[in-house]
Design an enzyme around this catalytic site. Structure first.
Site, PDB file in Angstrom:
ATOM      1  N   CYS A 224      75.919 -58.550 157.522  1.00  0.00           N
ATOM      2  CA  CYS A 224      77.391 -58.510 157.506  1.00  0.00           C
ATOM      3  C   CYS A 224      77.836 -58.110 158.903  1.00  0.00           C
ATOM      4  CB  CYS A 224      77.902 -57.528 156.463  1.00  0.00           C
ATOM      5  SG  CYS A 224      77.238 -57.738 154.800  1.00  0.00           S
ATOM      6  N   ALA A 225      77.438 -58.885 159.893  1.00  0.00           N
ATOM      7  CA  ALA A 225      77.486 -58.455 161.290  1.00  0.00           C
ATOM      8  C   ALA A 225      78.893 -58.345 161.849  1.00  0.00           C
ATOM      9  CB  ALA A 225      76.656 -59.409 162.147  1.00  0.00           C
ATOM     10  N   GLY A 228      79.786 -57.655 165.630  1.00  0.00           N
ATOM     11  CA  GLY A 228      78.476 -57.304 166.145  1.00  0.00           C
ATOM     12  C   GLY A 228      78.280 -55.963 166.794  1.00  0.00           C
ATOM     13  N   GLY A 229      79.148 -54.985 166.564  1.00  0.00           N
ATOM     14  CA  GLY A 229      78.965 -53.687 167.187  1.00  0.00           C
ATOM     15  C   GLY A 229      77.618 -53.061 166.870  1.00  0.00           C
ATOM     16  N   LYS A 230      77.239 -53.076 165.604  1.00  0.00           N
ATOM     17  CA  LYS A 230      75.958 -52.487 165.207  1.00  0.00           C
ATOM     18  C   LYS A 230      74.790 -53.402 165.561  1.00  0.00           C
ATOM     19  CE  LYS A 230      77.923 -49.577 161.566  1.00  0.00           C
ATOM     20  NZ  LYS A 230      79.315 -50.056 161.648  1.00  0.00           N
ATOM     21  N   ASP A 293      76.190 -53.727 156.174  1.00  0.00           N
ATOM     22  CA  ASP A 293      77.422 -52.998 156.505  1.00  0.00           C
ATOM     23  C   ASP A 293      78.555 -53.724 155.790  1.00  0.00           C
ATOM     24  OD1 ASP A 293      79.290 -51.363 157.638  1.00  0.00           O
ATOM     25  OD2 ASP A 293      79.109 -52.163 159.659  1.00  0.00           O
ATOM     26  N   CYS A 345      82.451 -48.140 156.078  1.00  0.00           N
ATOM     27  CA  CYS A 345      83.346 -47.282 156.860  1.00  0.00           C
ATOM     28  C   CYS A 345      84.355 -46.646 155.905  1.00  0.00           C
ATOM     29  CB  CYS A 345      84.035 -48.057 157.982  1.00  0.00           C
ATOM     30  SG  CYS A 345      84.935 -49.525 157.462  1.00  0.00           S
TER      31      CYS A 345
END
Length: 397
Positions: A224-225, A228-230, A293, A345
């Site tokens: 669940c990109a 793409g922060g993670k 995520d 989050c």
């Protein structure tokens, strides 16, 4: 940065914010459209972003002080905000602060802290007595954090490079990749950013990425990109070795990730659009590490996305069904012995611990190794939850 206000600025902002409140358009996209058509300096843009976010964070307070709704009389609400915070607005008579303080004294705490009634009720249902502290933390302005890109530079080297550009920062205890930015600056205009030495990312989000213990040479899927922060944080942990497949159902987010990956030098990242259930099935048992995520209420990041409080109430039932569906189907991509990190989050248990407990009841081949709720009130970071699960072989007798 000292905020500046004048009638023309607030009038132009109101033309943007009224549709945000009435048509459920995200604030960031509305502001981006404004800046694409108006010739504002970087400083003017930053000023308007901060004013818009300040209004959205405390909208219930400013509307109560003005005794009207923003969508009906925006100028009156702006005047209340300006008087409350001691701003001077050229050419406009502001209401008397003493009178406003008298009105505020009669308001309930959640209205003073920019919390609509529906969110107050939901927060109390989910968190009980601890909700009041979280609500207060989510009302404050969010600190500015960045993540050092270890593919190119160390955290200490980045701090020195930023200082050479006049940008002050400090290290963040417990998050080795994080710096908190202390200067009011055009961060994305810096040489350090253009060189791909950092990404803007909340320290709590960096903490979540660290919880998935990837290694160089691993086969990693971020299913669940988003933008793409993670994914970028995981790629840096892999030190340029292995394969990281970043997946999402929205192609434009993956396009953004590709641009960020090129700037970061993250050559291990490959993007793939989830076009159908077959995309997932083809990857069965392929991942050593799997990050889920999942879409969520965003209750932990409301100070960063304050407009979400004033649009439709969170669709928790729909979101929880989606979370369970993703857990059920996407977990099949993990190989036996591999690690799955479920993350949100959100600070609401119904999206977090309760979902993991449900999943473990369905899948006896998974065990919970560790979990954590990152509390805005306790940490000063945005709010997150993560649970690290391991898939094991099921022994049948």
């Amino acid at each position: 940065m000292k905020l500046e206000m004048h009638a023309l600025m607030t009038e132009r902002l109101s033309q943007v914010l009224v549709p945000v409140l009435s048509q459920q358009q995200p604030l960031d996209k509305a502001l981006a459209a404004l800046f694409a058509t108006e010739k504002y300096s970087v400083k003017e843009q930053a000023n308007q972003v901060q004013l818009a976010q300040q209004l959205m964070r405390g909208l219930s307070l400013y509307e109560a002080l003005a005794d009207c709704r923003f969508v009906e009389q925006p100028a009156k609400v702006w005047a209340a905000l300006a008087s409350w915070h001691g701003y001077s607005v050229y050419g406009q008579l502001l209401p008397d602060l003493t009178e406003l303080q008298g009105r505020a004294a009669a308001l309930p705490a959640h209205i003073l802290q920019g919390c609509p009634d529906w969110l107050e009720q939901l927060g109390q249902q989910e968190l009980g007595d601890s909700w009041a502290l979280e609500r207060e933390a989510l009302w404050a302005r969010a600190p500015r954090y960045i993540r050092a890109n270890w593919l190119k530079i160390s955290t200490s080297e980045l701090q020195q490079a930023l200082l050479a550009e006049g940008i002050e920062s400090r290290v963040v205890a417990g998050v080795p990749t994080a710096l908190e930015i202390l200067s009011d600056c055009a961060l994305f205009q810096s040489r350090a950013f253009k060189q791909g030495w950092f990404e803007q990312q909340d320290a709590g989000s960096q903490w979540v990425a660290d919880a998935l213990q990837v290694k160089p040479g691993s086969r990693v899927i971020d299913a669940c990109a988003g933008a793409g922060g993670k994914s970028l944080a995981l790629a840096a942990r892999m030190a340029g070795k292995g394969r990281l497949l970043a997946m999402d159902v929205e192609e434009w987010k993956l396009a953004t990730l590709q641009q960020r990956a090129r700037r970061a030098g993250a050559g291990t990242i490959e993007t793939r659009l989830i076009s159908s259930s077959k995309t997932i099935k083809r990857l069965a048992d392929k991942a050593d590490f799997l990050l889920l995520d999942v879409p969520c209420s965003g209750s932990g990041v409301l100070r960063r996305n304050p407009d979400a409080k004033w649009q439709a109430p969170m669709r928790l039932a729909e979101l929880k069904a989606l979370q369970r569906d993703i857990l059920s189907r996407y977990s099949k991509m993990l190989a036996i012995g591999g690690e799955l990190l479920y993350a949100t989050c959100s600070i609401f248990p119904s999206e977090n611990q309760h979902q993991v407990q449900w999943f473990l009841q369905q899948r006896p081949d998974f065990v919970l190794e560790q979990e954590q709720t990152i509390s805005p009130a306790a940490t000063g970071f945005d709010g997150f939850y993560w649970a690290r699960l391991r898939r094991q072989a099921v022994i049948t007798v």
